[in-house]
Design an enzyme around this catalytic site. Structure first.
Site, PDB file in Angstrom:
ATOM      1  N   SER A 137       0.880  12.966 -21.029  1.00 28.61           N
ATOM      2  CA  SER A 137       0.029  14.159 -21.095  1.00 28.61           C
ATOM      3  C   SER A 137       0.614  15.304 -20.278  1.00 28.61           C
ATOM      4  CB  SER A 137      -1.373  13.845 -20.595  1.00 28.61           C
ATOM      5  OG  SER A 137      -1.914  12.750 -21.293  1.00 28.61           O
TER       6      SER A 137
HETATM    7  N1  SAH Z   1      -1.906   8.821 -19.503  1.00 29.58           N
HETATM    8  C1  SAH Z   1      -0.796   8.609 -20.380  1.00 29.58           C
HETATM    9  C2  SAH Z   1      -1.165   9.097 -21.764  1.00 29.58           C
HETATM   10  C3  SAH Z   1      -0.500   8.371 -22.822  1.00 29.58           C
HETATM   11  S1  SAH Z   1      -1.035   8.826 -24.436  1.00 29.58           S
HETATM   12  C4  SAH Z   1       0.417   9.346 -19.863  1.00 29.58           C
HETATM   13  O1  SAH Z   1       0.255  10.429 -19.303  1.00 29.58           O
HETATM   14  O2  SAH Z   1       1.542   8.869 -20.043  1.00 29.58           O
HETATM   15  C5  SAH Z   1      -2.352   7.685 -24.700  1.00 29.58           C
HETATM   16  C6  SAH Z   1      -2.018   6.231 -24.651  1.00 29.58           C
HETATM   17  O3  SAH Z   1      -3.161   5.510 -25.133  1.00 29.58           O
HETATM   18  C7  SAH Z   1      -0.847   5.808 -25.516  1.00 29.58           C
HETATM   19  O4  SAH Z   1       0.090   5.164 -24.714  1.00 29.58           O
HETATM   20  C8  SAH Z   1      -1.479   4.843 -26.531  1.00 29.58           C
HETATM   21  O5  SAH Z   1      -0.611   3.794 -26.890  1.00 29.58           O
HETATM   22  C9  SAH Z   1      -2.689   4.339 -25.780  1.00 29.58           C
HETATM   23  N2  SAH Z   1      -3.763   3.775 -26.610  1.00 29.58           N
HETATM   24  C10 SAH Z   1      -4.185   4.162 -27.825  1.00 29.58           C
HETATM   25  N3  SAH Z   1      -5.211   3.388 -28.229  1.00 29.58           N
HETATM   26  C11 SAH Z   1      -5.439   2.481 -27.240  1.00 29.58           C
HETATM   27  C12 SAH Z   1      -6.366   1.415 -27.050  1.00 29.58           C
HETATM   28  N4  SAH Z   1      -7.293   1.107 -27.956  1.00 29.58           N
HETATM   29  N5  SAH Z   1      -6.297   0.702 -25.904  1.00 29.58           N
HETATM   30  C13 SAH Z   1      -5.370   0.992 -24.947  1.00 29.58           C
HETATM   31  N6  SAH Z   1      -4.465   1.986 -25.074  1.00 29.58           N
HETATM   32  C14 SAH Z   1      -4.511   2.727 -26.195  1.00 29.58           C
END
Ligand code: SAH
Length: 220
Positions: A68
């Site tokens: 993000s």
């Molecule tokens: N906070 C992270 C954001 C990553 S984007 C950062 O700054 O790096 C959101 C993440 O949510 C992705 O890695 C995706 O794989 C994960 N995601 C999507 N659906 C999910 C679920 N049901 N349970 C756990 N993670 C999930």
């Protein structure tokens, strides 16, 4: 470029990010600003993107997912109003950058990621940063933490069609939940507080996140 020079440039870029993209907007909590200054975002992005680590936008991290934008990380952290006693649940570990920020401000973070590959990478980076108060799980975070436990704070870093019921159930009384809610391009960042068993919700701003894929999220 030699390593020292690269590090100096990254340190300067981090200071610029703090001044322009965080303090220059509405990030005022001194604890949030301090950890955003201390945690090296470059350690959480793929090698080829290190020089862009402090650009004010998301970056790819593998498995089609993104880390993000720094401003959003800071804003969501500020909205959580963390204190050093807080037990935090994070859904969407991704790169582990938000996890590291949370871990520096709370007692413990439990974090769930859908993709094994991303969770493993994040575990490696956090270990190298000597952050030890984090528990990792791979699975569907929309269904909540697999053991019965309540959390003082819950953060979703992927957008849900509505607040997932198992997460609302795991939020402690007086607890705070921050999540992007909505589909496609029209998501809103929601802050919800549990008071006498009921949620009081407030919309903060528009936002854009990848989708939460799972039983209580989107189906694909
Ligand atoms: N906070 C992270 C954001 C990553 S984007 C950062 O700054 O790096 C959101 C993440 O949510 C992705 O890695 C995706 O794989 C994960 N995601 C999507 N659906 C999910 C679920 N049901 N349970 C756990 N993670 C999930």
């Amino acid at each position: 470029m030699d390593e020292q020079r690269e590090q100096d440039m990254l340190d300067q870029a981090r200071q610029r990010m703090l001044r322009n993209d965080l303090r220059g907007r509405d990030i005022t909590d001194p604890r949030v600003l301090r950890v955003m200054m201390e945690v090296p975002r470059e350690a959480f992005v793929p090698e080829g993107y290190r020089h862009q680590a402090y650009a004010d936008g998301p970056l790819p991290i593998g498995a089609g997912q993104t880390i993000s934008q720094p401003y959003i990380v800071a804003l969501m952290t500020q909205l959580l109003r963390l204190d050093p006693e807080c037990e935090v649940l994070e859904i969407g570990t991704g790169s582990g950058y938000q996890t590291a920020i949370l871990a520096r401000l709370a007692a413990r973070v439990c974090t769930i990621e859908k993709y094994d590959e991303l969770s493993s990478q994040a575990q490696d980076v956090l270990r190298k940063q000597a952050i030890e108060n984090v528990r990792f799980r791979v699975g569907d975070g929309s269904a909540g933490w697999p053991e019965p436990q309540s959390f003082d704070r819950i953060i979703l870093t992927a957008a849900a069609p509505s607040l997932p019921a198992p997460l609302v159930a795991q939020l402690a009384e007086r607890g705070v939940l921050v999540a992007p809610v909505g589909g496609g391009s029209s998501q809103t960042l929601v802050v919800a507080e549990k008071y006498r068993g009921k949620l009081i919700e407030r919309v903060v701003c528009g936002c854009r996140f990848v989708r939460l894929i799972g039983m209580h999220g989107f189906h694909q």
